[in-house]
Design an enzyme around this catalytic site. Structure first.
Site, mmCIF file in Angstrom:
data_model
loop_
_atom_site.group_PDB
_atom_site.id
_atom_site.type_symbol
_atom_site.label_atom_id
_atom_site.label_comp_id
_atom_site.label_asym_id
_atom_site.label_seq_id
_atom_site.Cartn_x
_atom_site.Cartn_y
_atom_site.Cartn_z
ATOM 1 N N ASP A 184 0.832 -1.203 0.000
ATOM 2 C CA ASP A 184 0.000 0.000 0.000
ATOM 3 C C ASP A 184 0.863 1.248 0.000
ATOM 4 O O ASP A 184 0.603 2.203 -0.711
ATOM 5 C CB ASP A 184 -0.938 -0.004 1.211
ATOM 6 C CG ASP A 184 -0.194 -0.150 2.535
ATOM 7 O OD1 ASP A 184 0.924 -0.696 2.535
ATOM 8 O OD2 ASP A 184 -0.731 0.276 3.577
ATOM 9 N N ARG A 228 5.316 4.262 6.203
ATOM 10 C CA ARG A 228 4.876 4.198 7.601
ATOM 11 C C ARG A 228 4.913 2.753 8.107
ATOM 12 O O ARG A 228 5.350 1.845 7.389
ATOM 13 C CB ARG A 228 3.479 4.801 7.733
ATOM 14 C CG ARG A 228 2.404 4.023 7.035
ATOM 15 C CD ARG A 228 1.038 4.637 7.317
ATOM 16 N NE ARG A 228 -0.014 3.937 6.613
ATOM 17 C CZ ARG A 228 -0.916 4.525 5.839
ATOM 18 N NH1 ARG A 228 -0.889 5.822 5.651
ATOM 19 N NH2 ARG A 228 -1.850 3.811 5.259
ATOM 20 N N ASP A 229 4.404 2.551 9.311
ATOM 21 C CA ASP A 229 4.471 1.213 9.917
ATOM 22 C C ASP A 229 3.360 0.330 9.354
ATOM 23 O O ASP A 229 2.490 -0.145 10.061
ATOM 24 C CB ASP A 229 4.354 1.316 11.443
ATOM 25 C CG ASP A 229 3.127 2.097 11.882
ATOM 26 O OD1 ASP A 229 2.429 2.666 11.007
ATOM 27 O OD2 ASP A 229 2.860 2.148 13.090
ATOM 28 N N GLU A 230 3.413 0.119 8.058
ATOM 29 C CA GLU A 230 2.404 -0.686 7.384
ATOM 30 C C GLU A 230 3.106 -1.470 6.276
ATOM 31 O O GLU A 230 3.561 -2.573 6.501
ATOM 32 C CB GLU A 230 1.282 0.206 6.843
ATOM 33 C CG GLU A 230 -0.007 -0.560 6.711
ATOM 34 C CD GLU A 230 -1.265 0.291 6.911
ATOM 35 O OE1 GLU A 230 -2.324 -0.198 6.597
ATOM 36 O OE2 GLU A 230 -1.162 1.446 7.365
ATOM 37 N N ASP A 241 -5.667 -2.500 -3.011
ATOM 38 C CA ASP A 241 -4.820 -1.521 -3.678
ATOM 39 C C ASP A 241 -4.287 -2.080 -5.000
ATOM 40 O O ASP A 241 -4.351 -1.428 -6.040
ATOM 41 C CB ASP A 241 -3.649 -1.126 -2.765
ATOM 42 C CG ASP A 241 -4.111 -0.557 -1.431
ATOM 43 O OD1 ASP A 241 -5.033 -1.129 -0.832
ATOM 44 O OD2 ASP A 241 -3.554 0.451 -0.969
ATOM 45 N N TRP A 249 -11.431 -5.624 -2.134
ATOM 46 C CA TRP A 249 -10.159 -6.159 -1.661
ATOM 47 C C TRP A 249 -10.099 -7.660 -2.016
ATOM 48 O O TRP A 249 -9.187 -8.097 -2.716
ATOM 49 C CB TRP A 249 -10.017 -5.909 -0.152
ATOM 50 C CG TRP A 249 -9.452 -4.540 0.129
ATOM 51 C CD1 TRP A 249 -8.196 -4.273 0.583
ATOM 52 C CD2 TRP A 249 -10.094 -3.266 -0.043
ATOM 53 N NE1 TRP A 249 -8.013 -2.908 0.695
ATOM 54 C CE2 TRP A 249 -9.147 -2.271 0.324
ATOM 55 C CE3 TRP A 249 -11.350 -2.848 -0.479
ATOM 56 C CZ2 TRP A 249 -9.447 -0.902 0.269
ATOM 57 C CZ3 TRP A 249 -11.645 -1.504 -0.523
ATOM 58 C CH2 TRP A 249 -10.709 -0.550 -0.165
ATOM 59 N N GLU A 270 -1.969 9.067 -0.886
ATOM 60 C CA GLU A 270 -3.034 8.190 -0.390
ATOM 61 C C GLU A 270 -4.375 8.911 -0.374
ATOM 62 O O GLU A 270 -5.392 8.370 -0.779
ATOM 63 C CB GLU A 270 -2.687 7.733 1.033
ATOM 64 C CG GLU A 270 -3.773 6.894 1.683
ATOM 65 C CD GLU A 270 -3.339 6.328 3.008
ATOM 66 O OE1 GLU A 270 -2.510 6.970 3.688
ATOM 67 O OE2 GLU A 270 -3.809 5.240 3.373
ATOM 68 N N HIS A 321 1.137 6.191 -2.381
ATOM 69 C CA HIS A 321 0.145 5.125 -2.445
ATOM 70 C C HIS A 321 -0.291 5.037 -3.905
ATOM 71 O O HIS A 321 -0.823 5.996 -4.433
ATOM 72 C CB HIS A 321 -1.076 5.561 -1.632
ATOM 73 C CG HIS A 321 -1.320 4.793 -0.389
ATOM 74 N ND1 HIS A 321 -0.511 4.886 0.710
ATOM 75 C CD2 HIS A 321 -2.321 3.935 -0.055
ATOM 76 C CE1 HIS A 321 -1.010 4.117 1.675
ATOM 77 N NE2 HIS A 321 -2.104 3.520 1.234
HETATM 78 C C1 BGC Z 1 -3.907 1.061 3.648
HETATM 79 C C2 BGC Z 1 -4.752 1.057 2.409
HETATM 80 C C3 BGC Z 1 -5.626 -0.147 2.534
HETATM 81 C C4 BGC Z 1 -6.561 0.207 3.646
HETATM 82 C C5 BGC Z 1 -7.704 -0.689 3.839
HETATM 83 C C6 BGC Z 1 -4.798 1.312 4.791
HETATM 84 O O1 BGC Z 1 -4.167 1.433 5.995
HETATM 85 O O2 BGC Z 1 -2.843 1.944 3.570
HETATM 86 O O3 BGC Z 1 -4.201 1.391 1.264
HETATM 87 O O4 BGC Z 1 -6.204 -0.631 1.406
HETATM 88 O O5 BGC Z 1 -5.850 0.408 4.840
HETATM 89 O O6 BGC Z 1 -8.470 -0.242 4.821
#
Ligand code: BGC
Length: 856
Positions: free
Chosen positions: A450, A454-456, A463, A520, A732, A753
């Site tokens: 995504d 960041r912490d993801e 996406d 998704w 994003e 994003h």
């Molecule tokens: C992500 C998104 C993702 C979404 C879904 C986010 O935190 O960065 O791109 O699809 O969460 O809720």
């Protein structure tokens, strides 16, 4: 000649790799081919095979055995060139290790007590060994629990980073093969590896993250196989004879960054004389099911570009701010010469706020690297096991001037071949397209993520579902995405649920336990289909079919006899600009309208997948299901007036783009959509779901002008608003940076994003005018639809068959289009106001005024 989807044939993971070749220049269409396999001292030829196939052709001989090398050539007979052609330049394919029994390595790591809940200092492992004669050939098969970077005799093995990448490790752990013949010498040798935590045991995921997701060990798995010139062999594999020691990396994390103490670095540690016996202690060995080791399906992550700062500003006695002019994903490589013990810290961020790094959007990803100097002269250093998304870097702890030549940003991503380009007369649109390319690069880091900062940095399924059509044009990403989809299939729950992100890691209660969500989960059907269309890989489609079917069956069960998917948690049109910053799912479009639309679209695609794979019964069954769902959709969400229950752009866009309306409902829906867009002054009113579809929905209902107005709008929210605010990647949120220059206060505010950049697919197909109408671009539509005051546009794509391009220009005498059709393909050209014309391979120039005269 290429094998499967790999850039070269070394280390193929399947015993019967499919073959792809290009035709010689100006050959026309292939009528027949002959393949030659040279293996084990004998040569086999297939004889002339009458076929036009040249893409992913079945392996023509006995399956490869592990490690087997085969040399392959092809010659062709073609319409223009006649035949047979000369034999192609020989290509070599070399098999990887297919059986668990091929492995005799053991995972090895440090044998010391560690606190699994704390940051742990990374280890290095090494082994000295003797080679008793000149080496003819050597292969290193290598992987790790965690990340590795290997050296042989002090020289780095390969150039990939973050190996072995991220897969669902319990089921699939990648290994890679390196040709290391040139790194070895007769006599004393040393092999060693740096280890890092990576995804395996590092802290990963949002809300504080989780440690030890896959295990607590940090281990190398390596097997070096040497063939001497006299034909005898030797092998050195990780086992209990290796030693381990903590290295100069003190801490390292993908999110956190890395700290390196050069005073502790002994550059010769991986050379025969390099081991200080006291420091190096015996390793602890672990275990691994070697049946889970797999060869890569796509290219590795590499440095693909180096960027120098455009601006260096001193901001304090020992502080500088670097601006690289481009939001990118990578890390710094610095050269410094200072006193021993000097600690220089590098903090990274995508944007500034009041002249300072804006780190709030990074949440708990600290993105901080520290170098402690050794005082031994100039040192060039780059962290090893971390990656950052940044445009700006703050350097602190360095009192001398920082000059641009001391620092380079190295850009990293999966090293895919670039295959798609687009340019037009509007510079802002060109910058938008450039931003899409940069966001793809930043987020195609072994898996499609995504965001990169960041912490993801997770493989969010929605996406990539919306971005895959764009991605497939810009880069040869099929191998990488095929690999990731394999993991999606492995992570699919027994009931068919597709996780929100893959690989799955523990997350907050909103995402765990996993529940199904539209757009998704539909990655299971729509993305294999996109890859099939763009890359022509039917086998890929077949392999992912069971996953797609389980997904549609699940949704069918959830919807029940009403055929409406109107239950459960849904993200709807995520990030509709009308949704409040802290509740991005609360857009203006009914979430269940979106869910039911996707149900119909996925059922339709499953039917198409079934038909392409030769499963007529499924094609019929899911085709009927798709009809029924579309019918239910119309009854529930389209009012007698023709309006939709959610009178929002996304509602009309999905209904039109997914072909859910009756012929008589289509035009009024398109008109209403155009009206809504116009009423909003062509500002964007769509999120993740509506944005990729809206321009097509407008184009297909006669509102091309409105689609262009949407594209060219510069007020917030719009695509070009971001460009006018200086964006160098896709954001994003439409207003990640707000018109007053402040950051969006939402918890998710990324500046990199790719999802909203999915409009680039429309740029390629509609503005540029190139569409695949048969898998792999075997048949192409040239259908440019100029507008928005643009005077020219050009686009080019490296299809699996060769280059396709279209360049159009408005002249005083109508529109002139220059087109190239690859050999082996055909095209239908439809220029504005002209009837369609069939084009054969080669270059063509057409002019609308001339065509009109001819038509008369
Ligand atoms: C992500 C998104 C993702 C979404 C879904 C986010 O935190 O960065 O791109 O699809 O969460 O809720």
């Amino acid at each position: 000649m290429s094998f499967e989807h790999l850039p070269d044939g070394l280390g193929i993971g399947v015993p019967t790799p499919r073959l792809t070749w290009m035709l010689p220049p100006d050959a026309g269409a292939q009528e027949a081919y002959e393949l030659e396999l040279a293996r084990d001292g004998r040569t086999d030829r297939t004889g002339r095979i009458a076929s036009s196939d040249q893409l992913l052709v079945a392996w023509p001989g006995a399956p490869l055995a592990s490690r087997e090398r085969v040399t392959v050539r092809v010659r062709v007979w073609a319409t223009e060139a006649g035949g047979p052609s000369d034999w192609s330049v020989p290509s070599v394919v070399e098999a990887g290790l297919f059986d668990a029994a091929d492995w005799h390595a053991l995972p090895v790591g440090a044998d010391r007590d560690e606190d699994p809940a704390a940051d742990r200092r990374p280890t290095r492992v090494r082994k000295d060994f003797e080679l008793h004669g000149p080496v003819a050939c050597a292969r290193l098969y290598i992987s790790a629990h965690g990340l590795y970077e290997a050296e042989i005799n002090g020289r780095r093995v390969g150039d990939e980073v973050l190996a072995p990448g991220w897969t669902v490790y319990p089921h699939r752990l990648r290994y890679r093969i390196h040709d290391v013949t040139d790194l070895l010498a007769e006599g004393a040798n040393t092999i060693g590896a740096w280890l890092g935590d990576g995804w395996y045991r590092g802290k990963y995921g949002f809300d504080g993250g989780t440690r030890n997701i896959y295990g607590t060990d940090q281990s190398l798995i390596a097997q070096l196989e040497v063939t001497y010139e006299d034909g005898t062999t030797a092998s050195v594999a990780t086992d209990r004879t290796w030693s381990a020691a903590p290295g100069p990396i003190l801490t390292s994390g993908l999110y956190e960054g890395e700290t390196f103490d050069a005073r502790l670095h002994d550059p010769g540690w991986a050379t025969p004389s390099g081991a200080d016996a006291e420091e190096w202690t015996p390793v602890r060995t672990g275990s691994r099911d070697f049946g889970t080791l797999v060869a890569p399906m796509g290219p590795p992550v590499r440095c693909t570009e180096e960027v120098v700062p455009v601006l260096v500003t001193r901001t304090g006695d020992d502080r500088h701010l670097l601006d690289f002019g481009q939001n990118l994903v990578g890390r710094l490589c610095v050269t410094l010469d200072g006193a021993a013990g000097t600690a220089v810290t590098f903090r990274h961020a995508e944007v500034l706020e009041e002249g300072e790094l804006a780190t709030r959007p990074l949440r708990e990803a600290y993105a901080t690297d520290t170098l402690v100097l050794s005082g031994q002269g100039p040192l060039t250093w780059e962290p090893r096991f971390t990656l950052h998304g940044f445009r700006y870097v703050e350097v602190s702890g360095w009192t001398d001037d920082v000059t641009a030549d001391m620092v380079t940003a190295r850009v990293y991503h999966t090293d895919m071949r670039r295959t798609g380009w687009f340019e037009c007369s509007d510079p802002l649109v060109n910058r938008l397209h450039e931003n899409v390319v940069w966001s793809m690069r930043g987020n195609f880091v072994d898996i499609p993520t995504d965001c990169p900062q960041r912490d993801e940095r997770l493989g969010w399924t929605g996406d990539i579902q919306v971005f895959a059509p764009t991605a497939s044009y810009l880069y040869d990403c099929v191998g990488m995405l095929d690999s990731w989809l394999t993991d999606v299939g492995l992570e699919q729950l027994p009931d068919g649920t597709i996780p929100w992100y893959v690989p799955v890691i523990p997350g907050e209660p909103m995402w765990t336990p996993i529940h199904p969500g539209a757009a998704w989960g539909d990655v299971a059907t729509l993305t294999p289909w996109t890859l099939y269309q763009r890359f022509g890989d039917l086998d890929l489609l077949r392999r992912h079919y069971p996953m797609a079917k389980k997904w549609v069956d699940l949704v069918e069960g959830l919807a029940g006899p009403t055929r409406l998917w109107n239950t459960g948690f849904q993200l709807g049109d995520w990030l509709d600009p009308a949704a409040p910053p802290d509740d991005p799912a609360a857009g203006r479009t009914d979430r269940y309208l979106v869910a039911t639309a996707y149900f119909a679209y996925s059922a339709r695609h499953l039917a198409l997948m079934a038909a392409a794979s030769g499963s007529g019964a499924d094609a019929e069954r899911y085709g009927e299901l798709a009809d029924e769902v579309a019918d239910a959709f119309r009854h529930r969400y389209v009012l007698a007036s023709g309006r939709m229950t959610s009178d929002s752009p996304t509602a009309y866009a999905v209904a039109l783009a997914f072909d859910l309306l009756t012929p008589s409902q289509r035009q009024p829906a398109g008109d209403r959509l155009a009206q809504l867009v116009s009423e909003d002054d062509a500002c964007i009113a769509t999120g993740f779901v509506g944005t990729p579809l809206i321009c097509d929905a407008l184009t297909d209902t006669g509102h091309l002008d409105v689609a262009y107005r949407l594209l060219l709008q510069t007020q917030c929210p719009s695509w070009l608003y971001t460009v006018t605010m200086g964006a160098t990647t896709i954001w994003e949120r439409w207003d990640s940076l707000r018109p007053d220059g402040t950051l969006n206060p939402g918890g998710m505010t990324s500046f990199n994003h790719y999802a909203l950049g999915a409009v680039a697919d429309w740029l390629h197909r509609v503005v540029g005018g190139v569409t695949a109408i048969e898998p792999g671009y075997r048949k192409i539509a040239f259908h440019p639809r100029p507008g928005g005051g643009m005077t020219w546009a050009r686009t080019r794509h490296e299809t699996p068959y060769g280059t396709v391009s279209l360049s159009w220009e408005q002249t005083v005498n109508g529109l002139t289009a220059s087109m190239v059709v690859p050999d082996g393909c055909e095209a239908i050209a439809q220029l504005p106001g002209c009837p369609p014309i069939t084009l054969t391979p080669g270059a063509h120039v057409l002019n609308t005024a001339e065509l009109a005269t001819k038509a008369v």
